[in-house]
Design a protein around this motif. Structure first.
Motif, PDB file in Angstrom:
ATOM      1  N   LEU A 159       0.604  -1.344  -0.103  1.00  0.00           N
ATOM      2  CA  LEU A 159      -0.234  -0.260  -0.277  1.00  0.00           C
ATOM      3  C   LEU A 159       1.585   1.270   0.168  1.00  0.00           C
ATOM      4  O   LEU A 159       0.620   2.612  -1.076  1.00  0.00           O
ATOM      5  CB  LEU A 159      -0.828   0.187   1.322  1.00  0.00           C
ATOM      6  CG  LEU A 159      -2.120  -0.565   1.155  1.00  0.00           C
ATOM      7  CD1 LEU A 159      -2.571  -1.156   2.627  1.00  0.00           C
ATOM      8  CD2 LEU A 159      -3.092  -0.507   0.334  1.00  0.00           C
ATOM      9  N   MET A 160       1.789   1.244   0.850  1.00  0.00           N
ATOM     10  CA  MET A 160       2.652   2.330   0.762  1.00  0.00           C
ATOM     11  C   MET A 160       3.854   2.985  -0.339  1.00  0.00           C
ATOM     12  O   MET A 160       3.438   3.401  -0.762  1.00  0.00           O
ATOM     13  CB  MET A 160       4.427   2.284   1.681  1.00  0.00           C
ATOM     14  CG  MET A 160       4.179   3.635   2.300  1.00  0.00           C
ATOM     15  SD  MET A 160       3.496   4.580   3.267  1.00  0.00           S
ATOM     16  CE  MET A 160       3.518   4.461   4.887  1.00  0.00           C
ATOM     17  N   ARG A 163       1.229   4.236  -2.625  1.00  0.00           N
ATOM     18  CA  ARG A 163       1.116   6.041  -2.859  1.00  0.00           C
ATOM     19  C   ARG A 163       1.591   6.179  -2.611  1.00  0.00           C
ATOM     20  O   ARG A 163       1.211   7.037  -2.997  1.00  0.00           O
ATOM     21  CB  ARG A 163       0.243   5.058  -0.683  1.00  0.00           C
ATOM     22  CG  ARG A 163      -0.762   6.361  -0.062  1.00  0.00           C
ATOM     23  CD  ARG A 163      -0.548   6.762   1.113  1.00  0.00           C
ATOM     24  NE  ARG A 163      -0.273   8.253   1.209  1.00  0.00           N
ATOM     25  CZ  ARG A 163      -0.071   9.044   2.295  1.00  0.00           C
ATOM     26  NH1 ARG A 163       0.662   7.682   2.890  1.00  0.00           N
ATOM     27  NH2 ARG A 163       0.177   9.744   2.233  1.00  0.00           N
ATOM     28  N   GLN A 166       0.813   8.673  -5.362  1.00  0.00           N
ATOM     29  CA  GLN A 166      -0.437   9.238  -5.920  1.00  0.00           C
ATOM     30  C   GLN A 166      -0.749  10.351  -6.408  1.00  0.00           C
ATOM     31  O   GLN A 166       0.309  11.269  -5.216  1.00  0.00           O
ATOM     32  CB  GLN A 166      -0.772   9.116  -4.401  1.00  0.00           C
ATOM     33  CG  GLN A 166      -1.973   9.556  -4.187  1.00  0.00           C
ATOM     34  CD  GLN A 166      -2.249   9.379  -2.311  1.00  0.00           C
ATOM     35  OE1 GLN A 166      -2.202   8.838  -1.958  1.00  0.00           O
ATOM     36  NE2 GLN A 166      -3.338  10.953  -1.823  1.00  0.00           N
ATOM     37  N   GLU A 169      -4.333  16.135  -5.182  1.00  0.00           N
ATOM     38  CA  GLU A 169      -5.397  16.235  -5.265  1.00  0.00           C
ATOM     39  C   GLU A 169      -6.168  15.238  -5.930  1.00  0.00           C
ATOM     40  O   GLU A 169      -6.762  15.097  -6.379  1.00  0.00           O
ATOM     41  CB  GLU A 169      -6.028  17.431  -6.579  1.00  0.00           C
ATOM     42  CG  GLU A 169      -5.726  18.684  -6.298  1.00  0.00           C
ATOM     43  CD  GLU A 169      -5.710  19.645  -5.517  1.00  0.00           C
ATOM     44  OE1 GLU A 169      -7.474  18.872  -5.082  1.00  0.00           O
ATOM     45  OE2 GLU A 169      -5.284  20.260  -4.271  1.00  0.00           O
ATOM     46  N   ALA A 170      -5.157  14.236  -5.085  1.00  0.00           N
ATOM     47  CA  ALA A 170      -5.973  12.920  -5.751  1.00  0.00           C
ATOM     48  C   ALA A 170      -7.205  12.635  -5.296  1.00  0.00           C
ATOM     49  O   ALA A 170      -8.497  11.665  -5.931  1.00  0.00           O
ATOM     50  CB  ALA A 170      -5.608  11.600  -5.188  1.00  0.00           C
ATOM     51  N   GLY A 171      -8.102  13.489  -3.954  1.00  0.00           N
ATOM     52  CA  GLY A 171      -9.444  13.283  -3.919  1.00  0.00           C
ATOM     53  C   GLY A 171     -10.868  13.225  -5.066  1.00  0.00           C
ATOM     54  O   GLY A 171     -11.738  13.032  -5.177  1.00  0.00           O
ATOM     55  N   ARG A 172     -10.188  14.926  -6.287  1.00  0.00           N
ATOM     56  CA  ARG A 172     -11.136  14.418  -7.328  1.00  0.00           C
ATOM     57  C   ARG A 172     -11.016  13.712  -8.341  1.00  0.00           C
ATOM     58  O   ARG A 172     -11.830  13.592  -9.317  1.00  0.00           O
ATOM     59  CB  ARG A 172     -10.796  16.381  -7.307  1.00  0.00           C
ATOM     60  CG  ARG A 172     -11.582  17.183  -7.042  1.00  0.00           C
ATOM     61  CD  ARG A 172     -11.369  18.359  -7.320  1.00  0.00           C
ATOM     62  NE  ARG A 172     -10.144  19.161  -6.396  1.00  0.00           N
ATOM     63  CZ  ARG A 172     -10.201  20.373  -7.125  1.00  0.00           C
ATOM     64  NH1 ARG A 172     -10.585  20.817  -7.275  1.00  0.00           N
ATOM     65  NH2 ARG A 172      -8.502  20.280  -7.047  1.00  0.00           N
ATOM     66  N   ASN A 173     -10.383  12.703  -8.252  1.00  0.00           N
ATOM     67  CA  ASN A 173      -9.920  11.767  -9.804  1.00  0.00           C
ATOM     68  C   ASN A 173     -10.062  10.644  -9.032  1.00  0.00           C
ATOM     69  O   ASN A 173      -9.329   9.335  -8.788  1.00  0.00           O
ATOM     70  CB  ASN A 173      -7.753  12.487  -9.810  1.00  0.00           C
ATOM     71  CG  ASN A 173      -7.243  10.930 -10.569  1.00  0.00           C
ATOM     72  OD1 ASN A 173      -8.280  11.166 -11.240  1.00  0.00           O
ATOM     73  ND2 ASN A 173      -6.628  11.871 -11.279  1.00  0.00           N
ATOM     74  N   ALA A 174     -10.969   9.647  -9.712  1.00  0.00           N
ATOM     75  CA  ALA A 174     -11.692   9.004  -9.635  1.00  0.00           C
ATOM     76  C   ALA A 174     -10.509   7.669 -10.754  1.00  0.00           C
ATOM     77  O   ALA A 174     -10.820   6.876  -9.817  1.00  0.00           O
ATOM     78  CB  ALA A 174     -13.067   8.889  -9.652  1.00  0.00           C
ATOM     79  N   TRP A 176      -8.121   7.739 -10.832  1.00  0.00           N
ATOM     80  CA  TRP A 176      -6.398   7.390  -9.438  1.00  0.00           C
ATOM     81  C   TRP A 176      -7.120   6.503  -9.031  1.00  0.00           C
ATOM     82  O   TRP A 176      -5.842   4.950  -8.689  1.00  0.00           O
ATOM     83  CB  TRP A 176      -6.286   8.104  -9.392  1.00  0.00           C
ATOM     84  CG  TRP A 176      -4.943   8.112  -8.342  1.00  0.00           C
ATOM     85  CD1 TRP A 176      -3.802   7.970  -8.676  1.00  0.00           C
ATOM     86  CD2 TRP A 176      -4.899   8.726  -7.582  1.00  0.00           C
ATOM     87  NE1 TRP A 176      -3.255   7.186  -6.963  1.00  0.00           N
ATOM     88  CE2 TRP A 176      -4.234   7.860  -6.218  1.00  0.00           C
ATOM     89  CE3 TRP A 176      -6.546   8.536  -6.381  1.00  0.00           C
ATOM     90  CZ2 TRP A 176      -4.180   7.578  -4.754  1.00  0.00           C
ATOM     91  CZ3 TRP A 176      -6.713   8.150  -4.751  1.00  0.00           C
ATOM     92  CH2 TRP A 176      -5.897   8.058  -4.102  1.00  0.00           C
ATOM     93  N   PHE A 177      -8.369   6.510  -8.942  1.00  0.00           N
ATOM     94  CA  PHE A 177      -8.424   5.405  -6.869  1.00  0.00           C
ATOM     95  C   PHE A 177      -8.397   3.972  -8.430  1.00  0.00           C
ATOM     96  O   PHE A 177      -7.968   3.027  -7.256  1.00  0.00           O
ATOM     97  CB  PHE A 177      -9.853   6.043  -7.020  1.00  0.00           C
ATOM     98  CG  PHE A 177     -10.762   5.047  -5.968  1.00  0.00           C
ATOM     99  CD1 PHE A 177      -9.962   5.297  -4.463  1.00  0.00           C
ATOM    100  CD2 PHE A 177     -11.264   4.435  -5.970  1.00  0.00           C
ATOM    101  CE1 PHE A 177      -9.887   4.744  -3.614  1.00  0.00           C
ATOM    102  CE2 PHE A 177     -11.729   3.910  -5.033  1.00  0.00           C
ATOM    103  CZ  PHE A 177     -10.860   3.771  -3.565  1.00  0.00           C
ATOM    104  N   HIS A 180      -5.498   2.780  -8.458  1.00  0.00           N
ATOM    105  CA  HIS A 180      -4.487   2.590  -6.942  1.00  0.00           C
ATOM    106  C   HIS A 180      -4.810   1.035  -6.769  1.00  0.00           C
ATOM    107  O   HIS A 180      -3.955  -0.304  -6.858  1.00  0.00           O
ATOM    108  CB  HIS A 180      -5.096   3.603  -6.044  1.00  0.00           C
ATOM    109  CG  HIS A 180      -4.392   3.918  -5.275  1.00  0.00           C
ATOM    110  ND1 HIS A 180      -3.971   4.273  -4.349  1.00  0.00           N
ATOM    111  CD2 HIS A 180      -3.998   2.452  -4.316  1.00  0.00           C
ATOM    112  CE1 HIS A 180      -3.271   4.345  -3.369  1.00  0.00           C
ATOM    113  NE2 HIS A 180      -3.182   3.463  -3.476  1.00  0.00           N
ATOM    114  N   ALA A 181      -6.081   0.528  -6.885  1.00  0.00           N
ATOM    115  CA  ALA A 181      -6.655  -0.396  -6.954  1.00  0.00           C
ATOM    116  C   ALA A 181      -6.435  -2.069  -7.343  1.00  0.00           C
ATOM    117  O   ALA A 181      -5.851  -2.993  -7.108  1.00  0.00           O
ATOM    118  CB  ALA A 181      -8.291  -0.635  -6.670  1.00  0.00           C
ATOM    119  N   ILE A 184      -2.568  -2.569  -6.948  1.00  0.00           N
ATOM    120  CA  ILE A 184      -1.820  -3.162  -5.796  1.00  0.00           C
ATOM    121  C   ILE A 184      -2.660  -4.276  -6.651  1.00  0.00           C
ATOM    122  O   ILE A 184      -1.631  -5.576  -5.455  1.00  0.00           O
ATOM    123  CB  ILE A 184      -3.366  -2.506  -4.137  1.00  0.00           C
ATOM    124  CG1 ILE A 184      -2.503  -1.217  -3.508  1.00  0.00           C
ATOM    125  CG2 ILE A 184      -3.174  -3.734  -3.216  1.00  0.00           C
ATOM    126  CD1 ILE A 184      -3.764  -0.934  -2.708  1.00  0.00           C
TER     127      ILE A 184
END
Lengths: 279, 412, 657
Positions: A159-160, A163, A166, A169-174, A176-177, A180-181, A184
């Motif tokens: 995870l690290m 990450r 990342q 402004e990752a929160g706005r970027n679906a 990227w999410f 990310h998954a 992993i």
């Protein structure tokens, strides 16, 4: 974030009363607690070791000291790589940290693979199961708990590592999410497939099969492994600025504390469970 | 505010009032709650081990009482003396803001340590004394093994071997020689139980995979109440037993009687089974199953049980003896000499000579025995005999019950 | 683990949060969502309190049923099995679901205020602890609604009575998994408190200036962190035996049930101090306040608390004097147990020293606190009697022990917690309980408690064993049992009055201004109820009784505060953490997984949803998802800008876009 490289004092956090970062203090306290967990488990093993049943199996006939010594050495090496990762990120050297973490993951996975192999051999060849003797009960519970700790550590390392890609402004970027998954997943996939492929290879060679037979019989597994590795390399390509740098050194350092602790516990287990039988 | 000050003043009297009220509640009772002379009293003891434990208790009691009076006195004095009587006084200039006095502190710590040393010395002596039989009495020691079962006790006498069937075995009534140290090996076959005869000795747990023991001694012949003291499942509360201490001669007689096989009552030719078919009365769930005679003169009552009852009906007994086997009682219970050799339940070879049944719970008389045989589960929740009835589909008629009772009562 | 590490209050970024496409940023201030997502230590503390009081009432009803059953010989109120369930659940509920979380409520609500912090170090971890505690509480109590019934293995759950052989149904599984969850919750909360107390103290708040309640919180947290692992391992071993057929406590394979007792009591004895030290802390706050004097011998009170905690780990086997440990072990544990009486006695001396020469104002909290000192003294003395092993051989597992630990736990812990509720109620809710009703409830509780438990000393000495659902009339136990039951009913009335008055006060009580008791510690400098950011300006501490000093040096403090406010504004305002649902999700996952492990039958016959492994896996996935989102949503917060009146709402909205 990595713009303030070199300006962070990694040994003093002015926002806390003691100067020790909160996360580090949390980790130290948690490890004190974890010490007690292993203390209780190791005590259980040692107590039952002193009170064996008349028909109890002899540990010497079951353990394979060569394999365990090898995996112990590997785990110690992983601690070294972990320390290098912490030093790298404290200097803001992201690339070096990633390589060190990947090596740590690699060594950790070898350790886990050795444990899977060991358990399999003990159960199938040495006929020691978790239910048929007290040695089996305490051995599998203790080393299994430690193995779980290593597995959690490997997962945390993964995870690290992911990450560290990342974007800001990752929160706005679906998108990227999801990426990310996937990242992993492919790493975990690669590790699992690599462990199983290696075990299958060893098994094939043990039973007198040829390498060719191994490739023929496990084509899908090997193809999957290659695909995972390829995807992992692809996802690790540079894609612009990242929201990970020297300021995250404390995250890596806390993870490192955990990793070193798990290694030290293994040294104790190796001594108390394995070496003690050869005195 | 006025109301609240009224309350405070009434409250002070209220405490006294509550105490008086409690006393009033007691006036109708047979016992006062502070009287501690019951059958399981740890205060009116009957042997050296319990006495040693009681002496340690008294030391702790007196030391703590003295400290309580001293500290409590100072606390009460401070509370009353420094109380703000009015609201104005509460808000008045605060007192000197002192932070403590190291000399007082150290002095008090020293005093507490001293008080604890006073307790510690008899404690240590007591630990060694109560642990095992003193060296000079070892030769005179009688050895017995007590084993806990859910929910009854088995007692074995290793020094009384019976040809062909091992050590003498009884259940739920431990007969010991008075005036001699008795060393009891403490075992269990299932969960943890605890062996406790308060008047003779403190408890020792029956731990699985652990060879515990205790020693005790009854100064005089007597009849003592004991009980399991470690929670062991559904019927823990009714897992009881008795200890009967006998004078040496009586004990030897008892051993002789017990080591002989079960008593045979042969019917005379032509005798018929005349059962009294008065139906068993209904028992209330909260009914004590033991009559007063065991409170008044228990040892005499127990001794009376040792002899065959008058008016035995030999044919009925024979009928019961047959039922004992045909209704599968024999698969769990042993009646030595009668072909019954079960081991998972209490040994019934001389059950008729015991004062209680169902692990000391109810008196051993025809009525209670029939109650027990009819529906063991209602007397002792969850017990194995009730389960065996269901598993083996055992149905007893009233006649069966009466015959079985007559048979069991005849086993003196 | 990563998740835990990321929930750092002191986030470095200062920008307002962007609207997230992935993460849900709840902002509700009222309603269910606000409670499920809150990270505010005061709201979490309040919730701990509400749940604890609910379970306290449940445990109380169980206790009353126990007493009714024993009112007369051969009672018929409960069956044997119901009775065994009642005392098991009464013990488990009162210890783990009432007293501990009630202490946790005060830790949460009061401790950060006492050290001048704006929240705990890891606010989301705090929420996780709360919801995991709730999950554990539900799992333990599920049996009431199921065929298998609630657990009946005793609160100590001694193996092998709790093994599959002797307890084949699921009730013990639920007990095990419920306790595991409570362990996770307690350890997580304690880690948080330790970091908070060590690291988030206001400037000038040195360790030797910490209020005693905070000190006791710290010691308790250390005890939890170091002792809970032992019961966790014991429960793991028991669960392995029950689920996978291992032999830890399986006698036929060489298992030794005494190991369970050792592991349990290595946890269990520190647990006793986990229950009593917070109470001692509360009393050490109340007595000085109402004596209008500082605590007598502060350093000695602190060190005695620490040494109680330390010695608490070396006396566990005094719960096992009758297990046949041999003379040396018995003697050693006997002496160690006596030694622990010294620091305990020291505390009592210092409380009396605090009263000495004071101006005692006999308000309700003070009444409860003094009641505590008296009752705890009696409980302590009967404890010394137990430490003498030979005497304990007679007292162990008898009603004498029941009397002893109820004097310590009700007369001790509970009285102090009830005192604490009265004491801090005005701060928490801005209302004050009427003195009349408060004192009335105190006297009824005090009388009821003593009438219930004092006769039990005599019952125990007269040979009545504990955990017995019935007794015969000829043993001399009738009167004491009858009185005890009457006392229990009186105690029940007292507790009812207490809580009825508390609810009334919460809704309609007399409103009071700040610092209603003229108190000494920092939390009283706050308006009531405290605003969500606690301190407008982080205070600077100059003395041990910080607020008392502030009241004596108003000008100096006002000057400091003005400077502090300026500096704060320059830093971008007050940093506040975001609300988050993910801790709740992670706890929910743990809950589902425990249901899978404990409740669902092993045979897959009831279909897909009935399959043990499937349900456990779903729970695991939900938990991992919760932790994953928790880690990724980051620890950003928002900033509050206060105007001169301390009005924050307008700025806050702006800050949040």
């Amino acid at each position: 974030m990595s713009s303030h490289a070199g300006t962070i004092d990694h040994h003093h956090d002015p926002s806390t009363s003691t100067g020790i970062p909160n996360k580090k203090l949390l980790m130290w306290t948690f490890l004190a607690s974890d010490c007690m967990f292993f203390g209780a488990l190791i005590s259980t093993h040692l107590i039952y070791r002193l009170h064996p049943m008349p028909d109890a199996p002899s540990p010497k006939n079951i353990f394979s000291l060569e394999l365990t010594s090898f995996s112990t050495f590997i785990l110690l090496m992983s601690s070294l790589m972990m320390a290098l990762a912490v030093t790298a990120i404290q200097k803001g050297n992201l690339k070096s940290m990633r390589w060190s973490i990947l090596t740590t993951i690699f060594f950790g996975s070898i350790f886990l693979g050795c444990q899977v192999y060991e358990f399999q051999e003990f159960v199938e060849i040495k006929k020691m199961t978790i239910t048929n003797s007290m040695l089996g009960t305490t051995f599998y519970t203790l080393t299994g708990t430690h193995g779980t700790h290593v597995a959690i550590g490997v997962l945390w390392l993964i995870l690290m590592y992911v990450r560290s890609f990342q974007p800001p402004e990752a929160g706005r970027n679906a998108a990227w999410f999801i990426r990310h998954a996937v990242h992993i997943t492919v790493i975990i996939g690669a590790i699992l497939l690599a462990i199983f492929a290696t075990l299958a290879l060893v098994h094939t060679l043990h039973t007198g099969g040829s390498i060719g037979a191994f490739f023929g019989g496990h084509f899908a597994m090997l193809a999957g492994l290659l695909a995972c590795i390829a995807a992992g390399i692809y996802l690790a390509r540079p894609t612009g600025p990242v929201n990970f740098g020297e300021a995250n050194a404390i995250d890596v350092e806390s993870m490192g504390l955990y990793w070193h602790f798990v290694d030290i516990v293994w040294i104790v287990i190796f001594t108390a469970v394995y070496l003690l039988e050869y005195l | 505010m006025r109301l609240s000050s009224l309350l405070t003043s009434t409250a002070r009297w209220g405490r006294a009032g509550f105490a008086l009220g409690a006393l009033a509640l007691l006036s109708g009772c047979d016992y006062n709650f502070w009287r501690m002379d019951g059958h399981q009293s740890t205060i009116t003891v009957a042997g050296p081990v319990a006495r040693s434990q009681l002496e340690v208790f008294y030391v702790t009691c007196w030391v703590t009482l003295v400290i309580f009076i001293l500290v409590g006195g100072v606390l009460a004095y401070a509370t009353l003396k420094f109380r703000a009587k009015t609201e104005a006084e509460e808000k008045a200039i605060p007192p000197e803001q002192g932070h403590g006095n190291p000399l007082i502190e150290l002095g008090l710590i020293g005093a507490s340590v001293l008080a604890l040393v006073i307790i510690a010395i008899p404690t240590l002596k007591g630990i060694w004394y109560t642990y095992d039989v003193p060296e000079d009495r070892k030769a005179d020691t009688y050895e017995i093994t007590a084993t806990g079962y859910q929910w009854w006790f088995k007692f074995e006498y290793p020094s009384e071997q019976i040809a062909g069937s091992g050590a003498l075995t009884t259940g739920n009534e431990l007969v010991i020689p008075a005036g001699r140290p008795v060393r009891i090996n403490i075992r269990t076959v299932d969960v943890i139980h605890s062996f406790w005869v308060p008047k003779l000795a403190g408890k020792v747990d029956m731990m699985p995979n652990r060879a515990n023991f205790l020693w005790l001694q009854a100064d005089e012949p007597g009849y003592f109440w004991g009980q399991c003291a470690e929670y062991c499942g559904d019927s823990h509360a009714v897992m009881r037993f008795r200890v009967i201490a006998l004078a040496p001669k009586d004990f030897a007689d008892w051993v002789a009687q017990q080591t002989s096989p079960a008593r045979n009552v042969t019917p005379k030719p032509g005798e018929t089974a005349k059962a009294q078919f008065a139906s068993l009365r209904t028992f209330k769930q909260n009914e004590t199953g033991i009559t007063d005679k065991y409170d008044v003169a228990p040892l005499e009552a127990w001794k009376a049980k040792q002899f065959p009852e008058k008016g035995e009906n030999a044919a009925l007994i024979a009928q019961g003896k047959a039922l004992f086997v045909s209704k599968t009682c024999a698969s769990c219970h042993e009646v030595r000499g009668h072909g019954a050799a079960g081991i998972s339940g209490p040994n019934l070879t001389h059950i008729g000579a015991r004062s209680t049944i169902a692990a000391g719970l109810i008196e051993n008389n025809s009525e209670q025995l029939q109650r027990w045989i009819r529906d063991p589960g209602s007397v002792k929740p969850g017990n194995k005999m009730a389960k065996a009835y269901i598993d083996n589909n055992i149905k007893l008629t009233n006649e069966d019950e009466v015959a079985l009772v007559a048979y069991l009562q005849s086993l003196k | 683990m990563e998740a835990i590490l990321k929930s750092d209050l002191h986030a470095k970024d200062t920008h307002a949060p962007a609207k997230s496409a992935i993460f849900w940023r709840p902002t509700a201030q009222t309603g269910l969502i606000s409670w499920l997502t809150t990270v505010d230590h005061k709201k979490i503390g309040f919730l701990y309190g509400v749940f604890a009081l609910f379970f306290f009432l449940v445990g109380g009803v169980e206790a009353l049923l126990i007493r009714l059953q024993l009112m007369y010989p051969n009672g018929t109120v409960l069956t044997a099995q119901q009775y065994n369930t009642m005392f098991t659940m009464h013990g488990t509920t009162m210890i783990f679901l009432a007293i501990m979380p009630l202490s946790a409520a005060f830790f949460n609500f009061i401790m950060p205020l006492q050290i001048g912090a704006r929240d705990v170090a890891f606010p989301r971890l705090n929420a996780f602890s709360l919801w995991t505690f709730v999950a554990g509480a539900i799992v333990i109590n599920l049996g009431w609604f199921m065929h298998d019934g609630a657990p009946d293995g005793g609160w100590v759950g001694y193996a092998p009575l709790t093994s599959k052989t002797f307890a084949p149904d699921h009730s013990i599984d639920m007990w095990v998994m419920g306790l595991q969850l409570l362990g996770v919750a307690s350890i997580a909360a304690s880690l948080n408190f330790i970091v908070t107390i060590i690291n988030l103290r206001a400037p000038g708040m040195t360790m030797m200036r910490l209020p005693v309640f905070t000190w006791m919180t710290l010691i308790t947290a250390f005890l939890i962190v170091l002792s809970f692992p032992f019961i966790t391992i014991a429960l793991v071993e028991l669960m392995m035996d029950r689920l996978f057929g291992t032999s830890f406590f399986e006698v036929s394979n060489g298992g030794m049930p005494i190991l369970w007792q050792h592991l349990f009591w290595v946890f269990g004895h520190p647990e006793v101090y986990i229950l009593i030290l917070p109470a001692m802390g509360i009393v050490s706050e109340i007595l000085p306040t109402f004596s209008r004097k500082p605590l007598f011998g502060y350093p000695i009170v602190v060190f005695s608390g620490a040494s109680i905690g330390f010695l608490g780990f070396s006396v566990w086997s005094h719960h096992m004097f009758t297990t046949g440990m041999g003379t040396m072990a018995t003697a050693a544990f006997s002496l160690a147990t006596m030694a622990i009486a010294v620091p305990t006695g020291v505390k009592i001396f210092n409380w009396i020293g605090t009263l000495w020469d004071g101006r005692l104002s006999m308000r309700t909290p003070m009444m409860f606190a003094l009641g505590f000192v008296w009752m705890f003294m009696i409980g302590g003395f009967s404890g010394v009697m137990h430490s003498a092993a030979p005497a304990d051989a007679q007292q162990q597992d008898s009603y004498f022990v029941i009397a002893h630990f109820h004097y310590v736990l009700i007369g001790g812990s509970l009285f102090a917690l009830l005192a604490g509720i009265h004491y801090w109620f005005p701060l928490m809710f801005g209302r004050k309980v009427s003195e009349f009703w408060g004192k009335l409830s105190f006297w009824v509780i005090f009388a009821g408690f003593n009438i219930t438990f004092f006769p039990m000393h005599f019952l125990g000495l007269n040979g009545m064993p504990r955990r017995t659902f019935t007794y015969d009339a000829n043993l001399g136990w009738n009167a004491a049992n009858y009185i005890a039951t009457i006392g229990a009913l009186i105690l029940g009335v007292g507790i009812f009055i207490y809580f009825a008055v508390m609810v009334y006060t919460f809704l309609k009580g007399e409103k009071v201004g700040k610092d209603v008791w003229d108190a000494r510690t920092l939390e009283w400098s706050l308006p009531n109820p405290p605003p969500e950011y606690n301190y407008r300006v982080i205070p600077t501490v100059h003395a041990r009784d910080a607020y008392w000093y502030n009241k004596q040096h108003k000008e100096e403090i006002a000057r400091e505060e003005a400077e502090g406010a300026k500096a704060e504004a320059a830093h971008g305002g007050i940093h506040m953490p975001h609300q988050s649902i993910y801790p709740f999700v992670a706890s929910l996952g743990l809950f589902i997984a425990s249901i899978g492990i404990a409740v669902i039958d092993h045979d897959p016959s009831p279909g897909f949803w009935g399959n043990k492994i499937v349900v456990s896996m779903i729970g695991g996935v939900v938990m991992l998802a919760g932790i994953y989102f928790w880690a990724l949503e980051g620890n950003e917060g928002y900033h509050l800008h206060l105007d001169d009146e301390g009005n924050a709402s307008a700025d806050k909205k702006a800050a949040k876009h």
